[in-house]
Scaffold this active site. Structure first.
Site, PDB file in Angstrom:
ATOM      1  CG  ASP A  44      -0.415  -0.098   2.521  1.00 21.92           C
ATOM      2  OD1 ASP A  44       0.822  -0.210   2.629  1.00 21.92           O
ATOM      3  OD2 ASP A  44      -1.188  -0.069   3.508  1.00 21.92           O
ATOM      4  CE  LYS A 111       3.256  -6.153   3.770  1.00 24.88           C
ATOM      5  NZ  LYS A 111       2.898  -4.894   4.440  1.00 24.88           N
ATOM      6  CD  GLU A 180       7.977  -0.262   7.241  1.00 26.10           C
ATOM      7  OE1 GLU A 180       6.947  -0.907   6.998  1.00 26.10           O
ATOM      8  OE2 GLU A 180       8.265   0.807   6.664  1.00 26.10           O
TER       9      GLU A 180
END
Ligand code: KIV
Length: 253
Positions: A44, A111, A180
């Protein structure tokens, strides 16, 4: 080169590390597949690097399906993961319905961002036979709540919380988890403790693979690049040069 998600456990056990890139349309999907990327992620992040939105919270399921279908048309080998966008997985039934839309558009796996709090959603997705990828650490969809993009795992308590989240997703059958922007020690501890492959971005070298936003890798989005992302090409410069050359040619000057 990975050809199926079923090869992930063997790659965790024996390597080499997974090389994962984002793709947003047909040419990107096709080029990266042909280049040998192990997995492609229709992230995204396309909200920012393709659509010019300020963050990922404005990305809709329709947008994700549109781009996933385009990538799918270009990819013949690498498994394609697609992001469930913000506010499309608020409960288990919404998560499953949204995941099914992405699979119909061509995703091999979906995800979502979050850990323990999202176990019901993950259980619904995995229970329906849809491969699931987690995302922990800095969560871009929470940028507004958190007031910015902040590195995670700086304190022992935060590192323990991240590990608990990873263990919860692993127990639900996640095939991979993106880590992340977290401290390398926290990412390494998670990688050692779970069965799923970890895919790091700004999380140090100790994960089972690395992912990059392709626009950062290729220098296609020159207005912002995270400090950990090394640009290995200057696509934006080349595009500007070609455009200037064409414009000058047409004008005869
Ligand atoms: O949206 C995205 O591109 C991602 C990567 C940063 C992992 O989730």
């Amino acid at each position: 080169m990975l050809t199926s998600l079923s090869e992930l456990p063997a790659r965790k056990a024996a390597g080499p590390p997974l090389a994962v890139l984002t793709a947003y349309d047909y040419p990107m999907g096709r080029l990266l597949d042909e280049a040998g990327a192990d997995l492609l992620l229709v992230g995204d992040s396309l909200g920012m690097v393709v659509l010019g939105l300020p963050d990922t919270t404005g990305v809709t399921l329709d947008m994700m399906c549109h781009h996933t279908a385009a990538v799918r048309r270009g990819v013949t080998r690498a498994p394609v993961i697609a992001d469930l966008p913000y506010h499309t997985y608020r409960d288990a039934s919404e998560a499953l319905a949204s995941a099914r839309c992405l699979v119909e558009a061509g995703a091999d796996a979906v995800k979502l961002e979050g850990g323990v709090d999202f176990v019901p959603q993950v259980r619904a997705i995995v229970g329906a036979g849809i491969p699931f990828v987690g995302h922990l650490g800095m969560l871009p969809q929470s940028v507004r709540v958190e007031g910015g993009y902040k590195k995670k795992g700086r304190t022992p308590e935060d590192a323990d919380r991240l590990l608990a989240d990873a263990l919860a997703l692993d127990a639900e059958g996640a095939c991979a988890i993106v880590l992340e922007s977290m401290m390398p020690e926290a990412a390494e501890a998670i990688t050692r403790r779970i069965r799923a492959n970890t895919i790091g971005i700004g999380a140090g070298p100790g994960t089972d693979g690395q992912v990059l936003v392709t626009s950062d890798l290729t220098g296609a989005f020159p207005w912002f690049r995270p400090p950990f992302a090394r640009a290995r090409a200057a696509v934006a410069d080349e595009m500007s040069r070609a455009a200037r050359e064409f414009i000058a040619d047409v004008r005869g000057c």
